[in-house]
Design a protein around this motif. Structure first.
Motif, PDB file in Angstrom:
ATOM      1  N   GLU A  75       3.031   2.624  -9.832  1.00 24.90           N
ATOM      2  CA  GLU A  75       3.758   2.254 -11.034  1.00 24.90           C
ATOM      3  C   GLU A  75       3.988   0.756 -10.974  1.00 24.90           C
ATOM      4  OE1 GLU A  75       7.922   2.839 -13.513  1.00 24.90           O
ATOM      5  OE2 GLU A  75       7.647   3.930 -11.636  1.00 24.90           O
ATOM      6  N   MET A  76       3.456   0.031 -11.940  1.00 26.87           N
ATOM      7  CA  MET A  76       3.601  -1.416 -11.991  1.00 26.87           C
ATOM      8  C   MET A  76       4.795  -1.740 -12.890  1.00 26.87           C
ATOM      9  SD  MET A  76       1.191  -2.226  -9.963  1.00 26.87           S
ATOM     10  CE  MET A  76       1.281  -4.011 -10.120  1.00 26.87           C
ATOM     11  N   LEU A  77       5.858  -2.254 -12.286  1.00 24.17           N
ATOM     12  CA  LEU A  77       7.112  -2.502 -13.000  1.00 24.17           C
ATOM     13  C   LEU A  77       7.280  -3.995 -13.233  1.00 24.17           C
ATOM     14  CD1 LEU A  77       9.746  -1.311 -14.146  1.00 24.17           C
ATOM     15  CD2 LEU A  77      10.739  -1.537 -11.849  1.00 24.17           C
ATOM     16  N   GLY A  78       6.897  -4.442 -14.434  1.00 25.82           N
ATOM     17  CA  GLY A  78       7.042  -5.851 -14.773  1.00 25.82           C
ATOM     18  C   GLY A  78       8.459  -6.150 -15.204  1.00 25.82           C
ATOM     19  N   LEU A  79       9.073  -7.168 -14.599  1.00 25.59           N
ATOM     20  CA  LEU A  79      10.468  -7.506 -14.865  1.00 25.59           C
ATOM     21  C   LEU A  79      10.556  -8.901 -15.486  1.00 25.59           C
ATOM     22  CD1 LEU A  79      11.915  -6.310 -11.433  1.00 25.59           C
ATOM     23  CD2 LEU A  79      11.926  -5.043 -13.588  1.00 25.59           C
ATOM     24  N   VAL A  80      11.264  -8.994 -16.602  1.00 24.04           N
ATOM     25  CA  VAL A  80      11.453 -10.293 -17.256  1.00 24.04           C
ATOM     26  C   VAL A  80      12.774 -10.882 -16.802  1.00 24.04           C
ATOM     27  CG1 VAL A  80      11.753 -11.473 -19.463  1.00 24.04           C
ATOM     28  CG2 VAL A  80      10.108  -9.607 -19.264  1.00 24.04           C
TER      29      VAL A  80
ATOM     30  N   ALA B 119       3.111 -14.498  -8.719  1.00 24.98           N
ATOM     31  CA  ALA B 119       3.136 -13.539  -7.604  1.00 24.98           C
ATOM     32  C   ALA B 119       2.158 -12.394  -7.856  1.00 24.98           C
ATOM     33  CB  ALA B 119       4.549 -12.998  -7.408  1.00 24.98           C
ATOM     34  N   TYR B 120       2.114 -11.921  -9.083  1.00 24.28           N
ATOM     35  CA  TYR B 120       1.182 -10.833  -9.435  1.00 24.28           C
ATOM     36  C   TYR B 120      -0.257 -11.273  -9.206  1.00 24.28           C
ATOM     37  CZ  TYR B 120      -0.991  -7.100 -12.175  1.00 24.28           C
ATOM     38  OH  TYR B 120      -1.751  -6.034 -12.573  1.00 24.28           O
ATOM     39  N   GLN B 121      -0.591 -12.487  -9.608  1.00 23.64           N
ATOM     40  CA  GLN B 121      -1.958 -12.977  -9.445  1.00 23.64           C
ATOM     41  C   GLN B 121      -2.352 -13.055  -7.975  1.00 23.64           C
ATOM     42  OE1 GLN B 121      -1.671 -16.676 -11.590  1.00 23.64           O
ATOM     43  NE2 GLN B 121      -2.356 -15.784 -13.507  1.00 23.64           N
ATOM     44  N   ILE B 122      -1.395 -13.352  -7.107  1.00 25.02           N
ATOM     45  CA  ILE B 122      -1.685 -13.435  -5.676  1.00 25.02           C
ATOM     46  C   ILE B 122      -2.075 -12.072  -5.114  1.00 25.02           C
ATOM     47  CG2 ILE B 122      -0.698 -13.906  -3.387  1.00 25.02           C
ATOM     48  CD1 ILE B 122       1.099 -16.028  -4.747  1.00 25.02           C
ATOM     49  N   VAL B 123      -1.401 -11.010  -5.580  1.00 25.57           N
ATOM     50  CA  VAL B 123      -1.561  -9.694  -4.941  1.00 25.57           C
ATOM     51  C   VAL B 123      -2.463  -8.724  -5.701  1.00 25.57           C
ATOM     52  CG1 VAL B 123       0.746  -9.907  -3.944  1.00 25.57           C
ATOM     53  CG2 VAL B 123       0.460  -8.646  -6.080  1.00 25.57           C
ATOM     54  N   GLU B 124      -2.902  -9.068  -6.912  1.00 25.32           N
ATOM     55  CA  GLU B 124      -3.538  -8.062  -7.759  1.00 25.32           C
ATOM     56  C   GLU B 124      -4.783  -7.436  -7.141  1.00 25.32           C
ATOM     57  OE1 GLU B 124      -4.859  -9.487 -11.557  1.00 25.32           O
ATOM     58  OE2 GLU B 124      -5.357 -11.474 -10.777  1.00 25.32           O
TER      59      GLU B 124
ATOM     60  N   LYS C 283       0.822  -1.205   0.000  1.00 24.92           N
ATOM     61  CA  LYS C 283       0.000   0.000   0.000  1.00 24.92           C
ATOM     62  C   LYS C 283       0.861   1.262   0.000  1.00 24.92           C
ATOM     63  CE  LYS C 283      -4.299  -1.549   0.243  1.00 24.92           C
ATOM     64  NZ  LYS C 283      -5.299  -1.252  -0.830  1.00 24.92           N
ATOM     65  N   GLU C 284       1.973   1.230   0.708  1.00 31.06           N
ATOM     66  CA  GLU C 284       2.793   2.421   0.905  1.00 31.06           C
ATOM     67  C   GLU C 284       3.817   2.647  -0.203  1.00 31.06           C
ATOM     68  OE1 GLU C 284       4.545   1.980   4.737  1.00 31.06           O
ATOM     69  OE2 GLU C 284       2.665   2.335   5.831  1.00 31.06           O
ATOM     70  N   SER C 285       4.263   1.594  -0.863  1.00 28.11           N
ATOM     71  CA  SER C 285       5.316   1.728  -1.873  1.00 28.11           C
ATOM     72  C   SER C 285       4.738   2.253  -3.187  1.00 28.11           C
ATOM     73  CB  SER C 285       6.001   0.381  -2.112  1.00 28.11           C
ATOM     74  OG  SER C 285       6.606  -0.102  -0.928  1.00 28.11           O
ATOM     75  N   PRO C 286       5.351   3.288  -3.764  1.00 24.23           N
ATOM     76  CA  PRO C 286       4.831   3.845  -5.013  1.00 24.23           C
ATOM     77  C   PRO C 286       5.091   2.966  -6.239  1.00 24.23           C
ATOM     78  CG  PRO C 286       6.825   4.998  -4.366  1.00 24.23           C
ATOM     79  CD  PRO C 286       6.472   4.085  -3.226  1.00 24.23           C
ATOM     80  N   VAL C 287       6.069   2.043  -6.108  1.00 22.74           N
ATOM     81  CA  VAL C 287       6.411   1.167  -7.223  1.00 22.74           C
ATOM     82  C   VAL C 287       6.254  -0.287  -6.785  1.00 22.74           C
ATOM     83  CG1 VAL C 287       8.169   0.477  -8.907  1.00 22.74           C
ATOM     84  CG2 VAL C 287       8.079   2.858  -8.088  1.00 22.74           C
ATOM     85  N   ILE C 288       5.503  -1.055  -7.563  1.00 26.04           N
ATOM     86  CA  ILE C 288       5.367  -2.495  -7.322  1.00 26.04           C
ATOM     87  C   ILE C 288       6.083  -3.215  -8.456  1.00 26.04           C
ATOM     88  CG2 ILE C 288       3.802  -4.438  -7.000  1.00 26.04           C
ATOM     89  CD1 ILE C 288       3.498  -2.324  -4.841  1.00 26.04           C
ATOM     90  N   ALA C 289       7.159  -3.909  -8.130  1.00 24.42           N
ATOM     91  CA  ALA C 289       7.899  -4.690  -9.121  1.00 24.42           C
ATOM     92  C   ALA C 289       7.467  -6.147  -9.002  1.00 24.42           C
ATOM     93  CB  ALA C 289       9.400  -4.562  -8.899  1.00 24.42           C
TER      94      ALA C 289
END
Length: 238
Positions: A63-68, A49-54, A31-37
């Protein structure tokens, strides 16, 4: 003027699959972090992991930062792509933004975050890194099966399953309970080893434990020759 302090990199464990198994602290930091990686597949599909928290994240406010992450053993490709990934995260940290990197299970147990942390420490030692523990798939499997992993003086091991039959056999001989992770690609080998040790009745296999896609097999012999999901583990309790 003094240099602006970097943001904090949080490795946030979000549990084995059930969104209700996220800790209160993990929830607060998301909730507090402006960037979710988060890890994402190259084709753009959502990560586990994304599906768990979406459902906990308001994407309009983040800002949603998707990392490959490269799925290869080529050292040149690994170094190049991992460096790009770390620099993408550091770009946000250098702006003073906290980054919450979400990872299934626990950040310090066979997690992608471990390599992220080490490389960030190497390239940008000024960055503060904090790990937020999460419930691992190992713990989730024990609860799902109603099976104590260890009691009293018993020994338990967590081992990545490999095609080395002797090594897998020795692990079973040496411990009262073994949790084999990454078992999908060597399930046939593991079934053969269990048969040799008369331990087939003592084994269970679980895919995506605690999630809505969870599958449990108590008769593991029926898995011979089948293709299983990557997120599959085996528990063997003597």
């Amino acid at each position: 003027m003094s240099k602006m302090a970097t943001g904090i990199l949080y490795g946030v464990g979000v549990g084995p699959g059930d969104p209700e198994l996220i800790t209160v602290k993990a929830y607060r930091l998301m909730k507090e972090s402006p960037v979710i990686a988060y890890p994402r597949k190259r084709k753009g599909s959502k990560s586990y992991a994304y599906q768990i928290v979406e459902n906990y994240i308001d994407q309009s406010q983040k800002e949603m930062l998707g990392l490959v992450f490269p799925m290869t053993k080529d050292p040149d490709i690994l170094e190049r792509e991992w460096t790009q990934t770390v620099e993408a995260v550091y770009e946000r940290l250098a702006q003073g933004k906290d980054v919450a990197f979400v990872t299934e299970g626990d950040p310090m147990l066979y997690s992608t975050f471990i390599h992220m942390m080490r490389l960030m420490q190497e390239k940008h030692p000024e960055v503060r890194i904090v790990s937020i523990p999460g419930i691992s798939s190992v713990n989730g499997a024990a609860s799902r099966l109603g099976l104590p992993l260890a009691d009293g003086d018993e020994h338990v091991a967590i081992i990545p399953a490999t095609a080395d039959r002797d090594e897998m056999k020795q692990a079973l001989i040496s411990h009262d309970c073994v949790v084999f992770i990454k078992v999908a690609k060597v399930i046939d080998v593991m079934i053969d080893v269990l048969g040799e040790l008369d331990l087939l009745p003592n084994a269970s296999v679980i895919t995506k434990v605690t999630s809505g896609e969870e599958i449990v097999w108590n008769n593991v012999a029926e898995l011979k020759g089948l293709e299983l999901e990557y997120l599959t583990l085996m528990v063997v309790r003597k």
